[in-house]
Design a protein around this motif. Sequence first.
Motif, mmCIF file in Angstrom:
data_model
loop_
_atom_site.group_PDB
_atom_site.id
_atom_site.type_symbol
_atom_site.label_atom_id
_atom_site.label_comp_id
_atom_site.label_asym_id
_atom_site.label_seq_id
_atom_site.Cartn_x
_atom_site.Cartn_y
_atom_site.Cartn_z
ATOM 1 N N ASN A 123 59.733 50.000 11.366
ATOM 2 C CA ASN A 123 60.075 49.483 10.012
ATOM 3 C C ASN A 123 61.009 48.576 10.342
ATOM 4 O O ASN A 123 61.043 47.451 9.741
ATOM 5 C CB ASN A 123 60.709 50.608 9.371
ATOM 6 N N TYR A 124 61.816 48.776 11.384
ATOM 7 C CA TYR A 124 63.049 47.788 11.775
ATOM 8 C C TYR A 124 62.531 46.622 12.532
ATOM 9 O O TYR A 124 63.040 45.560 12.234
ATOM 10 C CB TYR A 124 64.138 48.438 12.658
ATOM 11 N N LEU A 125 61.761 47.040 13.625
ATOM 12 C CA LEU A 125 61.107 46.089 14.362
ATOM 13 C C LEU A 125 60.185 44.988 13.631
ATOM 14 O O LEU A 125 60.218 43.788 14.027
ATOM 15 C CB LEU A 125 60.236 46.497 15.622
ATOM 16 N N PRO A 141 67.005 40.826 7.903
ATOM 17 C CA PRO A 141 67.777 41.491 8.802
ATOM 18 C C PRO A 141 68.613 42.464 8.312
ATOM 19 O O PRO A 141 68.846 42.845 7.262
ATOM 20 C CB PRO A 141 68.654 40.049 8.865
ATOM 21 N N ARG A 142 69.078 43.494 9.442
ATOM 22 C CA ARG A 142 69.642 44.723 9.083
ATOM 23 C C ARG A 142 70.943 44.295 8.463
ATOM 24 O O ARG A 142 71.810 43.419 8.948
ATOM 25 C CB ARG A 142 69.891 45.371 10.122
ATOM 26 N N PHE A 143 71.447 45.071 7.444
ATOM 27 C CA PHE A 143 72.717 44.752 6.699
ATOM 28 C C PHE A 143 73.926 44.899 7.800
ATOM 29 O O PHE A 143 74.889 44.192 7.735
ATOM 30 C CB PHE A 143 73.099 45.872 5.568
ATOM 31 N N LEU A 159 64.379 41.736 21.788
ATOM 32 C CA LEU A 159 65.173 42.773 22.625
ATOM 33 C C LEU A 159 64.257 43.845 22.887
ATOM 34 O O LEU A 159 64.768 44.269 24.025
ATOM 35 C CB LEU A 159 66.195 43.287 21.668
ATOM 36 N N LEU A 160 63.378 44.477 22.349
ATOM 37 C CA LEU A 160 62.589 45.592 22.641
ATOM 38 C C LEU A 160 61.785 45.189 23.883
ATOM 39 O O LEU A 160 61.643 45.834 25.091
ATOM 40 C CB LEU A 160 61.558 45.987 21.780
ATOM 41 N N ASN A 192 59.371 36.766 9.600
ATOM 42 C CA ASN A 192 59.889 37.677 10.578
ATOM 43 C C ASN A 192 60.521 36.754 11.972
ATOM 44 O O ASN A 192 59.298 36.306 12.669
ATOM 45 C CB ASN A 192 59.263 39.061 10.951
ATOM 46 N N PRO A 193 61.505 36.637 12.328
ATOM 47 C CA PRO A 193 62.060 35.702 13.462
ATOM 48 C C PRO A 193 61.817 36.627 14.689
ATOM 49 O O PRO A 193 61.708 35.958 15.833
ATOM 50 C CB PRO A 193 63.631 35.577 13.210
#
Length: 743
Positions: free
Chosen positions: A106-108, A113-115, A155-156, A148-149
């Motif tokens: 869900n994050y990937l 962007p994450r808060f 990073l993964l 989505n950038p």
Amino acid sequence: MRTGDFELQRSRLLLRLVGIVLSLSIVLAAQEPVQSRPARPRVGLALSGGGALGLAHIGVIQYFEERRIPIDRVAGTSMGGLVGGFYAAGMNSRELKQIVDKADWNYLLSPNPRFVDQPVVEKQRWNRTFGNLTLRFGRRFSLPAGLNPGESLSLLLSRNTLAYAELASFDELPTPFRCVATDLISGDGVVLASGSLPKAMRATMALPAVFTPVKWEDKLLIDGGLVQNVPVEVVREMGADVAVAVVLDTPKAKAEQFNSLLTVLRQTATIAVIQNERRSSALADLVITVKTENYSGTDYAKASDLIVAGYDAARAKAAELSRFELSPGEWDAYIRARQQRTRHAPGKGPVLEVAAARASFQKNAEAEIRRKLGAGPVENGEVEDVLSGIVAATGVPGASYQWKGAPAAGKSAPAGAEGYRVEFMERPDERILVRPSFHFGVSSGEPSRAALNLSISTVPANTYKSRFLGMINIGYDPRLQAEYYHPFNGTGYFIAPGFVVERFQMNAYDGGTRTSGIRDRFGASFYGGIGTWRFVQLRVGVQAGYDSYSRPVDVDGVRARSHGFANPEVVWLYNTQDSGGLPYRGTRIEGSAGYSFRNTSFPYFRNEFSTFVPVSRSLSLFGLGTAGTSFGTKLNYYEQFAVGGVSQLSAFRYQEFHANSAVTAGGGVIIHGQSVRSLSLYPGLALWYEAGRMDLGSRGWQTRQSTSAGVFFPTPLGAAAFGLSFNESGKARFRLSLGSLGR
């Protein structure tokens, strides 16, 4: 020599020659089968794209490993490129499963962007967003190249290919590898065979309109599925004698599906993929078809089931695959050869190099990285943490890192020559983020409040962390506020001029009667401070302007009348929470202290506090508190601290109490429920208690208490909640709200 002796010796010589010839014949006859035995065929695996469905490739690889079937060449497209790239880097099916299990998909794959990664300047009370929806735009509010950038995905990929930074060719990997992308400029397919391995894998996964394209030399690359979704031709060109294609059998389209423009356009793009997939599959020696009709390309939560489906599909081809099985000895030799070519990065070292397209960006980013990480060795997680913050604060599409100076297997690099190389993707123009949220509150006896809030952040193209911040509130308490935030290069210092125009309604109650007064404010501000990253900021400055009151009000001998003001103050902010609306973890402390010069001047102190602590995945504890004081000075009606409502003593009406000083505190528990699949919501139950102590002027100090229970639903525009509260007298109040449940 006598004739008889001569004949005897000749006979013996002839016998010896015959014996030698016979011996040689036997030896040659014995060796002939070995010399003529053909070398085993090189097996090439072509892995197709398909989003989450591509995780089935791990099951195919697992079956190959269990049956000792070698994979001598691997090529992939999109998700097949991710799985194939990780396998080529030396991982086995077990390690691939571990990556999938640990990944937060869900994050990937989220476009938002994450808060927690947002710069602290975007978490101020006035511009903090309550939902997680972010709309991305480019120059003049043009739509971006992708939602989505892919920063978290980069990073993964970096983390799991760390040791392979300096490859002249992907043939140097433990298993030779290729991935396929599409050049947006020429329309041609591009087979990536050298360069940055994580960047190549990111390019093949750049799904059109979802992920931003990847700049590669003079090309602009997106997902390769448009030109070659099953890269059979590629594994042939790599020298594979046997090409095995893995195809994902998706549900067949039905006529009734195409009832909108969107579904027709989506199928139009899918047809191109279907056609090239059919052509490529026809060239394979063997096709493994994975049954995925019951899954969708977004079913990452069903990774385990998809892996099993891939395993079963390979097992269904056991008879055809059996001829490629190796003996135990040959398999051990194959595994040893892969291990000998596998590189391992230490996972801890200094940052040696920082690369970026713009020289000014590179200089500032390097200064910040050096300031935060120093010159000594750091771990992967520390590098990723810093990169996430810089990417969120600067608006670049993403960053990656690799291990520079990685030695070949069995060799060591010179001391001091090993470390991280960090690379930032280029931001082609300014980036505009619009974060909408909706506020709504209703309860009996108090005003219903509804407002649409737009928080806007614009990062100019040629800056590092500078940005224009804006907030537009339309509805109850309308407001327009803006600030230009300008850090000094890669340092922690900044200046921030701004302005505000707002209308604020102050409600007063006399039994069941409610009256309202309005304060219109026109003001400007200028601050300077320290804290340009994610969590902490301290600023010093002044607000000045004019307050216009709708009607004069006398409270305890203090008359409120329109006037100018100037507020020199110190402002602090500490925020580690993971959401602006309903956090799961983290702490927020925000406040100010100063002196307000006006017709009736006063000192002031304000502070808000909230903390959320997860006890388990289904249980969190939280604490809340506010404090405000004028240090004994009596305030005019419009400047008093208002208490009451959803965020302060929710058993009481909105702004029911007006105080010269007030303190509230409370705490509770949140029980997180299971997802409601049809609504994509995660409901929960909250129970909490609050108490407040207030200086109500001539009415003296009073204490009030509130006990509440509520059901909440996190939504993209804020947290919706239905609450029932009881005051110290047992009087109940039902409340419906949308916005923030935590301060």
